[in-house]
Scaffold this active site. Sequence first.
Site, mmCIF file in Angstrom:
data_model
loop_
_atom_site.group_PDB
_atom_site.id
_atom_site.type_symbol
_atom_site.label_atom_id
_atom_site.label_comp_id
_atom_site.label_asym_id
_atom_site.label_seq_id
_atom_site.Cartn_x
_atom_site.Cartn_y
_atom_site.Cartn_z
ATOM 1 N N SER A 1 -10.104 -0.509 7.101
ATOM 2 C CA SER A 1 -9.348 -0.017 5.506
ATOM 3 C C SER A 1 -8.751 -1.753 4.930
ATOM 4 O O SER A 1 -8.834 -1.630 4.100
ATOM 5 C CB SER A 1 -8.465 0.951 5.139
ATOM 6 O OG SER A 1 -9.855 1.910 5.435
ATOM 7 N N SER B 1 -9.555 1.911 3.280
ATOM 8 C CA SER B 1 -8.675 2.199 2.117
ATOM 9 C C SER B 1 -8.325 1.217 1.297
ATOM 10 O O SER B 1 -7.188 2.338 0.008
ATOM 11 C CB SER B 1 -8.245 3.296 2.599
ATOM 12 O OG SER B 1 -7.531 3.195 3.309
ATOM 13 N N LYS C 1 1.088 -1.134 0.239
ATOM 14 C CA LYS C 1 -0.233 0.292 -0.407
ATOM 15 C C LYS C 1 0.482 0.844 0.039
ATOM 16 O O LYS C 1 2.017 1.461 0.689
ATOM 17 C CB LYS C 1 -0.732 -0.278 0.887
ATOM 18 C CG LYS C 1 -1.751 1.369 1.386
ATOM 19 C CD LYS C 1 -2.592 0.850 2.488
ATOM 20 C CE LYS C 1 -4.156 1.439 2.583
ATOM 21 N NZ LYS C 1 -4.297 1.484 3.533
HETATM 22 N N1 GLN Z 1 -13.192 4.026 5.877
HETATM 23 C C1 GLN Z 1 -12.950 4.400 7.536
HETATM 24 C C2 GLN Z 1 -12.392 6.158 7.275
HETATM 25 O O1 GLN Z 1 -12.862 6.909 5.920
HETATM 26 C C3 GLN Z 1 -11.212 3.809 7.294
HETATM 27 C C4 GLN Z 1 -9.715 4.088 6.756
HETATM 28 C C5 GLN Z 1 -9.519 3.221 7.536
HETATM 29 O O2 GLN Z 1 -8.952 1.706 7.739
HETATM 30 N N2 GLN Z 1 -7.979 4.109 7.406
HETATM 31 O O3 GLN Z 1 -11.470 6.866 8.217
#
Ligand code: GLN
Length: 454
Positions: A160, A136, A61
Amino acid sequence: LSVTDLVNESYNRINQVESKVDAFLHLTEELARAKAKELDEQLGAIQTLEGTLFGLPIGIKDNIVTKGIRTTCASKLLENFEPQHNATVVNKLADARAITIGKLNMDEFAMGSSNENSGYKLTRNPWDLNRVPGGSSGGSAASVAAGEVLFSLGSDTGGSIREPASFCGVVGMKPTYGRVSRFGLVAFASSLDQIGPITRNVEDNAYVLQAISGHDKMDSTSANVDVPSFTNGLNGDIKGLKVAVPSEYIGEGVSSEVREQVMQALKTLESLGATWEEVSLPHSKYATAAYYLLASSEASANLARFDGIRYGVRVEEENLIETYRKSRSEGFGDEVKRRIMLGTFALSSGYYDAYYKKAQQVRTLIKQDFENVFEKYDVIIGPTAPTTAFKIGEKTDDPLTMYATDILTIPVNLAGVPAISVPSGLAGGLPVGLQIIGKHFDEATVYRVAYAFE
Ligand code: GLN
């Protein structure tokens, strides 16, 4: 089979499908091929490959720093950022002799649930190209699901790793907070962030987590606890296991087709000699609100370093303040700006007690909910996400609908416990993810249960 063959296979597959899936931000083909050659030369002299990831193709990532390889966090602001060092996990994977194939797309600075917040491109779900891969870590999940790499690393602050794994039909693990070093993970919300593996099956996942776990003196929040074998218990035996199913995880807001798959999984569980009971995690309903205050507050502080001077793209202006302002205005996307504003507000004097402090208190209650349940049960099981992968564009107009996607994953980060998402059948032709949540530092049990489902 040589390592060069493996690496070839990976890039061949990328050539075939990447134009449709768009999982990668950049490939590291030259480096990967050189590394493959080097490993092939060592192959003859090696006694055993047991416990290594020798020659296995992996994607990373793009919020995990890689020395000399562009690391953008999918942000325009970091378009030109080439880190001077590797993240600890990257060094550990190199020690295990895995080969990095490229850096993967994500929501900008890991803020999002669909990959639609990337500053560069839209990654698509390999199961249905009109749908999101989740986020994400959408690139991390899509690349594994599409067979471009054998495994990938993602990061999970509020879901995410698990939500994209669920949407793409792959296995994603969010380890206990502190299990894996965050050194070199570009911080979003430091008290919640964890790096973890996304793989095609549970066994691979356990091997990868084994390779990246452990205390790191470069990360004071990495825990100085033993790392047991995560693969020893993978024998399918879960007789006598006590499972809790939170009513909040199978009630309103969860689609009936997802619920049905979970119920099916619970039947499998019974047939394997485990028992389950419905329980309550009563403060779950406050988790999303608390999370978005806490995560945004931490993000507003963490992202202050991106000022156009120390890192990233600089828009030169007449004075320093204007340079900061212009660089940040042009570099950050809308969602990142929204979080910075929300977080700055929540931390400002006069509002701190009402928002930040209150959210911290809620966090403690949520943690206690989990502790209460774990006094009597070995694991908690429910869906990973309330629905299967949604259509591209479906939720982009309304941030609150998007935030609600994480309702079942966020409590886990607030409590700091480990959780995995494993594929559990299809609904309407799309994968459903089953979430298995464990006690602090008990990933071994989580893996054992996940394996029994495969
Ligand atoms: N979707 C969540 C957010 O937007 C979690 C994102 C994540 O785990 N990095 O914060």
